[in-house]
Design a protein around this motif. Sequence first.
Motif, PDB file in Angstrom:
ATOM      1  N   GLY A  96      10.131   0.862 -11.518  1.00 44.01           N
ATOM      2  CA  GLY A  96       9.140   1.538 -10.696  1.00 44.01           C
ATOM      3  C   GLY A  96       9.463   1.451  -9.221  1.00 44.01           C
ATOM      4  N   TYR A  97       9.893   0.277  -8.779  1.00 43.75           N
ATOM      5  CA  TYR A  97      10.279   0.095  -7.376  1.00 43.75           C
ATOM      6  C   TYR A  97      11.425   1.032  -7.008  1.00 43.75           C
ATOM      7  CZ  TYR A  97      11.963  -2.136  -3.109  1.00 43.75           C
ATOM      8  OH  TYR A  97      12.371  -2.370  -1.815  1.00 43.75           O
ATOM      9  N   LEU A  98      12.447   1.090  -7.852  1.00 43.51           N
ATOM     10  CA  LEU A  98      13.611   1.922  -7.560  1.00 43.51           C
ATOM     11  C   LEU A  98      13.243   3.402  -7.547  1.00 43.51           C
ATOM     12  CD1 LEU A  98      16.282   0.074  -9.725  1.00 43.51           C
ATOM     13  CD2 LEU A  98      15.947  -0.103  -7.259  1.00 43.51           C
ATOM     14  N   LEU A  99      12.388   3.811  -8.470  1.00 39.42           N
ATOM     15  CA  LEU A  99      11.961   5.207  -8.502  1.00 39.42           C
ATOM     16  C   LEU A  99      11.214   5.569  -7.220  1.00 39.42           C
ATOM     17  CD1 LEU A  99      10.733   5.393 -12.197  1.00 39.42           C
ATOM     18  CD2 LEU A  99      12.616   6.720 -11.214  1.00 39.42           C
ATOM     19  N   ALA A 100      10.343   4.676  -6.760  1.00 42.66           N
ATOM     20  CA  ALA A 100       9.604   4.938  -5.527  1.00 42.66           C
ATOM     21  C   ALA A 100      10.541   4.957  -4.326  1.00 42.66           C
ATOM     22  CB  ALA A 100       8.510   3.885  -5.340  1.00 42.66           C
ATOM     23  N   ASP A 101      11.529   4.078  -4.338  1.00 42.24           N
ATOM     24  CA  ASP A 101      12.501   4.047  -3.248  1.00 42.24           C
ATOM     25  C   ASP A 101      13.283   5.356  -3.190  1.00 42.24           C
ATOM     26  OD1 ASP A 101      14.225   2.326  -1.244  1.00 42.24           O
ATOM     27  OD2 ASP A 101      15.645   3.309  -2.593  1.00 42.24           O
ATOM     28  N   LEU A 102      13.723   5.855  -4.335  1.00 39.54           N
ATOM     29  CA  LEU A 102      14.465   7.111  -4.360  1.00 39.54           C
ATOM     30  C   LEU A 102      13.610   8.275  -3.869  1.00 39.54           C
ATOM     31  CD1 LEU A 102      16.529   6.970  -7.674  1.00 39.54           C
ATOM     32  CD2 LEU A 102      17.250   6.389  -5.356  1.00 39.54           C
ATOM     33  N   ALA A 103      12.286   8.142  -4.051  1.00 44.82           N
ATOM     34  CA  ALA A 103      11.374   9.186  -3.595  1.00 44.82           C
ATOM     35  C   ALA A 103      11.043   9.050  -2.115  1.00 44.82           C
ATOM     36  CB  ALA A 103      10.090   9.145  -4.422  1.00 44.82           C
ATOM     37  N   GLY A 104      11.605   8.015  -1.454  1.00 46.12           N
ATOM     38  CA  GLY A 104      11.377   7.836  -0.028  1.00 46.12           C
ATOM     39  C   GLY A 104      10.087   7.143   0.321  1.00 46.12           C
ATOM     40  N   ALA A 105       9.502   6.405  -0.631  1.00 44.45           N
ATOM     41  CA  ALA A 105       8.212   5.752  -0.401  1.00 44.45           C
ATOM     42  C   ALA A 105       8.328   4.599   0.591  1.00 44.45           C
ATOM     43  CB  ALA A 105       7.640   5.243  -1.723  1.00 44.45           C
ATOM     44  N   ALA A 106       7.260   4.343   1.300  1.00 41.00           N
ATOM     45  CA  ALA A 106       7.178   3.204   2.202  1.00 41.00           C
ATOM     46  C   ALA A 106       7.113   1.915   1.397  1.00 41.00           C
ATOM     47  CB  ALA A 106       5.944   3.335   3.090  1.00 41.00           C
TER      48      ALA A 106
END
Length: 330
Positions: A271-281
């Motif tokens: 989940g963390y990696l997916l959010a990171d790839l989406a540019g999340a803060a």
Amino acid sequence: MIVTLTANPSVDRTVTLTEPLRRGQVHRAASVTSHPGGKGVNVARVVSGSGARVLAVLPATEDDPVVHGLRTAGIEFRTVPVVGGPRVNLTIAETDGTTTKINEPGHPLRAGDLAELTALLVELAAGAEWIVLSGSLPPGVPVDWYCRLVATLSTPRSSPNGTHRLRVAVDTSDAPLHALFAEHSGAAPDLIKPNSAELGQITGLDAVALEDPAAAAEAAATLIDRGVGAVLATLGAAGAVLVTADGAWFAAAPPIRARSTVGAGDSALAGYLLADLAGAAPADRLRTAVAYGSAATALPGTELPGPADISLDAVTAHRLVIVDRPPAPA
């Protein structure tokens, strides 16, 4: 693309009981399920289920049941042929969510196998945004192998779009985790994902005390001081803490009915990696990690969550102030 390495793949078999486990007694199973496993494989399953591109790397033969499971699930993979089949990891799940795990050690890997796996990861590095080194090491593998991989993969390299430096995440425990933080190791992952026990292993602090978010954040901050890019510390039912050079955040886990903890940490990392790839803060990366980890805990056996299982609105994150450190900018 996310690339995962599972050096010690497994068939994850879960036996769900109809009553509490009692040592020395005969039990009846309500169900038995099997899935391709190993921590990196679990991360790949969650990432693939979200629709993002992932490639699983593992030592395996073509007729390996883990390979069959990946192929059936439509997950991209690359293998290095080895001698021996996968280990079987057995989970005994009780109706109240208690899980008892019995993990086999796995088959040894030869020096040539390690060299081939390393070369394959280097080959894939040019097209990857993250490489995840995940899980235990098989018997006979040097405990500093992940350390050496981090150093090798963190070297900037050319790509069609110019110089490319992918990021490396590590999720392991015991001796391989200690090796990452040994003096003069030269390896500083961009992300590590310890639980409270593993955070205690590398900081020398009490694991029970580190279940407190403030204590976990302070301990994780010492790893940032040692060069780690980010620490995602999962704290079980309490939630998780994220610490970077820019600050610290805590997100509590939403209320759920716990059914199985198998794959919860791997789901949180995915989940963390997916959010990171989406540019999340950072706070939203943490929220997504907790949402995925909690969703995994609410599922039975070795099932892993997909987007339909995630309730991001049920998770909130707030900043933590770390003692003896200036507050990060808002």
